[in-house]
Write an enzyme that holds these catalytic residues in place. Structure first.
Site, short mmCIF file in Angstrom:
data_model
loop_
_atom_site.label_atom_id
_atom_site.label_comp_id
_atom_site.label_asym_id
_atom_site.label_seq_id
_atom_site.Cartn_x
_atom_site.Cartn_y
_atom_site.Cartn_z
N ILE A 1 43.63 34.79 38.59
CA ILE A 1 43.19 35.47 39.80
C ILE A 1 42.39 36.69 39.35
O ILE A 1 42.55 37.18 38.23
CB ILE A 1 44.35 35.87 40.73
CG1 ILE A 1 45.40 36.71 40.01
CG2 ILE A 1 44.98 34.64 41.35
CD1 ILE A 1 46.55 37.16 40.91
N ASP A 2 41.52 37.17 40.20
CA ASP A 2 40.61 38.25 39.83
C ASP A 2 41.37 39.54 39.53
O ASP A 2 42.49 39.75 39.99
CB ASP A 2 39.61 38.51 40.96
CG ASP A 2 38.75 37.30 41.27
OD1 ASP A 2 38.47 36.53 40.33
OD2 ASP A 2 38.36 37.13 42.44
N MET A 3 40.70 40.43 38.80
CA MET A 3 41.30 41.71 38.43
C MET A 3 41.81 42.46 39.66
O MET A 3 42.93 42.99 39.66
CB MET A 3 40.27 42.57 37.70
CG MET A 3 40.77 43.97 37.35
SD MET A 3 39.57 44.97 36.43
CE MET A 3 38.40 45.34 37.75
N ARG B 1 36.62 34.71 48.11
CA ARG B 1 35.67 35.80 48.34
C ARG B 1 34.29 35.26 48.76
O ARG B 1 33.65 35.78 49.68
CB ARG B 1 35.57 36.66 47.10
CG ARG B 1 36.89 37.30 46.71
CD ARG B 1 36.91 37.78 45.28
NE ARG B 1 35.93 38.84 45.05
CZ ARG B 1 35.60 39.29 43.85
NH1 ARG B 1 36.15 38.77 42.76
NH2 ARG B 1 34.71 40.26 43.73
#
Length: 301
Positions: A136-138, A236
């Site tokens: 998962i993204d930062m 997103r």
């Protein structure tokens, strides 16, 4: 040292990555796919892709490159470990933490912390990604499953590929969504002008996101999302595509947005079949405090 392996197909047929996984049970399928993507596999002298269908009589030659030395430093980083056994861990990642080392993020990542806290991790798909089944993204918080063994990694990766792993997210998005639910079925590709960003584009990778409205506010909507596929930045990109970008998204959101904590996107639910016990596992992580506090603030407006 570079290893070269040769296989003769005399019994099986099917996708070449699956066939190689049968020949190499201790190697994760994701690692095999990485080798194929790197051009390390040929069939009858011709380089092929992972979806090549092998035929009886084919000769497969796999060149395994010398493993790069893992120079990722173990770090005593506090981790919120939700579950752990001999095969895997489930970790609740905070926003702001990068999952694995990359250019510009060589320390302070989840992998750095995992190497300190556990004795063994699967090979992963690259030398800086031991144990990492999915990311998962930062600036996204929430649940991740991490493999300790190659066997566990392969079976968990197969669940991801077969879309049987349950992954549910909560997101606060811009605008008020009028309908109660929806499905976004739109292919995602890299942008030509900025290779770090993705966009909906014809010819991109198949991507499906399901969402339903949980709560509406004056200028925002809280939605629950389920991923049918797992493309980079999928939620997103898809939410921007329908005109409701994630609040705080620095890459796809508007310049005027709620800032200070990263994007308001949380991986709240994770479910899968345990690779060894075959037990159905289900985990939930509550919204981070900053996310819950922001919702409470919006309810007062």
């Amino acid at each position: 040292m570079i290893d070269e392996l040769e296989f003769k197909i005399d019994l099986q047929s099917g996708r070449i990555d699956k066939i190689l996984a049968d020949f190499m049970p201790k190697t994760s399928r994701s690692q095999i796919q990485a080798w194929i993507k790197g051009g390390n596999l040929s069939v009858n002298g011709e380089v092929v892709k992972a979806n090549y269908k092998v035929q009886l009589g084919d000769t497969l030659k796999l060149t395994i490159p010398e493993a790069e030395k893992i120079n990722v430093t173990p770090e005593n980083i506090p981790l919120d470990i939700v579950f752990e056994d001999d095969d895997l861990l489930v970790v609740n990642k905070p926003t702001g933490m990068v999952v694995h080392p990359s250019k510009g993020h060589l320390t302070g990542t989840l992998v750095n912390g995992l190497l300190y806290h556990v004795n063994t991790l699967s090979e992963g798909t690259a030398y800086v990604r031991p144990g990492i089944v999915h990311r998962i993204d930062m600036d996204t918080s929430g649940l991740l499953v991490v493999a300790k063994t190659n066997e566990a990694h392969q079976k968990l990766a197969e669940q991801l590929e077969n879309h049987t792993m349950e992954r549910e997210y909560y997101a606060l998005v811009h605008g008020v969504i009028s309908h109660e639910d929806g499905t976004i079925d739109a292919p995602i590709a890299r942008m030509h002008i900025d290779r770090k960003k993705r966009t909906v584009a014809e010819g991109g990778k198949h991507a499906i996101t399901h969402f339903e409205v949980v709560e509406r506010f004056k200028n925002y909507t809280l939605v629950k999302l389920n991923l049918e596929t797992g493309r980079t930045h999928q939620i997103r990109v898809h939410m921007k595509y329908i005109g409701h970008p994630v609040v705080g998204d620095p890459m796809y959101g508007p310049s005027e947005t709620i800032t200070g904590f990263g994007q308001f996107l949380h991986a709240a639910t994770l479910g899968f079949v345990h690779p060894t016990t075959k037990e159905t596992m289900h985990f939930e992580a509550p919204l981070p405090d900053y996310f819950a506090d922001k919702l409470a603030e919006l309810r007062k407006i």
